[in-house]
Design a protein around this motif. Sequence first.
Motif, PDB file in Angstrom:
ATOM      1  N   ALA A  18       0.817  -1.211   0.000  1.00 53.08           N
ATOM      2  CA  ALA A  18       0.000   0.000   0.000  1.00 53.08           C
ATOM      3  C   ALA A  18       0.852   1.262   0.000  1.00 53.08           C
ATOM      4  CB  ALA A  18      -0.928  -0.001   1.219  1.00 53.08           C
ATOM      5  N   TRP A  19       2.158   1.115   0.224  1.00 53.52           N
ATOM      6  CA  TRP A  19       3.030   2.289   0.222  1.00 53.52           C
ATOM      7  C   TRP A  19       3.846   2.396  -1.066  1.00 53.52           C
ATOM      8  CZ3 TRP A  19       3.313   6.782   2.298  1.00 53.52           C
ATOM      9  CH2 TRP A  19       4.484   7.544   2.172  1.00 53.52           C
ATOM     10  N   ARG A  34      -1.339  -9.087   4.617  1.00 52.49           N
ATOM     11  CA  ARG A  34      -0.390  -7.999   4.790  1.00 52.49           C
ATOM     12  C   ARG A  34      -0.701  -6.866   3.820  1.00 52.49           C
ATOM     13  NH1 ARG A  34       5.628 -10.242   4.799  1.00 52.49           N
ATOM     14  NH2 ARG A  34       5.934  -8.000   4.792  1.00 52.49           N
ATOM     15  N   GLN A  35      -0.517  -5.625   4.286  1.00 50.54           N
ATOM     16  CA  GLN A  35      -0.719  -4.456   3.431  1.00 50.54           C
ATOM     17  C   GLN A  35       0.602  -3.895   2.931  1.00 50.54           C
ATOM     18  OE1 GLN A  35      -3.101  -2.005   6.188  1.00 50.54           O
ATOM     19  NE2 GLN A  35      -4.561  -1.943   4.507  1.00 50.54           N
ATOM     20  N   TYR A  36       1.673  -4.157   3.645  1.00 45.68           N
ATOM     21  CA  TYR A  36       2.967  -3.559   3.330  1.00 45.68           C
ATOM     22  C   TYR A  36       4.010  -4.645   3.119  1.00 45.68           C
ATOM     23  CZ  TYR A  36       0.410   0.347   5.253  1.00 45.68           C
ATOM     24  OH  TYR A  36      -0.552   1.295   5.492  1.00 45.68           O
ATOM     25  N   CYS A  41       8.023   0.455   4.972  1.00 47.24           N
ATOM     26  CA  CYS A  41       6.855   0.968   4.244  1.00 47.24           C
ATOM     27  C   CYS A  41       5.690   1.206   5.200  1.00 47.24           C
ATOM     28  CB  CYS A  41       6.448  -0.001   3.136  1.00 47.24           C
ATOM     29  SG  CYS A  41       7.565   0.006   1.732  1.00 47.24           S
ATOM     30  N   ARG A  42       5.522   0.312   6.127  1.00 46.28           N
ATOM     31  CA  ARG A  42       4.472   0.474   7.129  1.00 46.28           C
ATOM     32  C   ARG A  42       4.696   1.757   7.930  1.00 46.28           C
ATOM     33  NH1 ARG A  42       3.076  -4.147  11.609  1.00 46.28           N
ATOM     34  NH2 ARG A  42       1.752  -2.854  12.898  1.00 46.28           N
ATOM     35  N   GLN A  43       5.952   2.012   8.294  1.00 51.76           N
ATOM     36  CA  GLN A  43       6.294   3.219   9.059  1.00 51.76           C
ATOM     37  C   GLN A  43       6.052   4.482   8.227  1.00 51.76           C
ATOM     38  OE1 GLN A  43       7.142   3.462  12.251  1.00 51.76           O
ATOM     39  NE2 GLN A  43       7.314   5.684  12.130  1.00 51.76           N
TER      40      GLN A  43
END
Length: 117
Positions: A18-19, A34-36, A41-43
């Motif tokens: 997602a990033w 998982r999205q990232y 990327c999550r951060q």
Amino acid sequence: METSAPPPRRQRQARHCAWCGRRVPEAGRQGRPRQYCAQSCRQRAYERRTAVQRGGLPEDSVVLSAAELADLQDRLFQLRCAAEDVVTAVEDAADHTELRKLAVQVVNVAAELERLR
């Protein structure tokens, strides 16, 4: 006694971060998908969300730095140039091999363009 075949496996579609847009590695079968692709990327996504909240921007806002915008514009220019090369080759009646090479170049530039950051 008749045995039935097991139900067909459901094809999983590839998930993308997602990033950054990279492919997210397959995880186990349990829990949320998982999205990232990575903790970094999550951060970055968290930092963007909090900056958007502090700035009073709409939740679906996209925030790019000047450098990120310039990079995006450069990659769009590369895509346009690659597409123009294909048009020129068609007008010049280029052979199949040359057209294929140029088409592959357009696909590669477009794939790189999908990566927003």
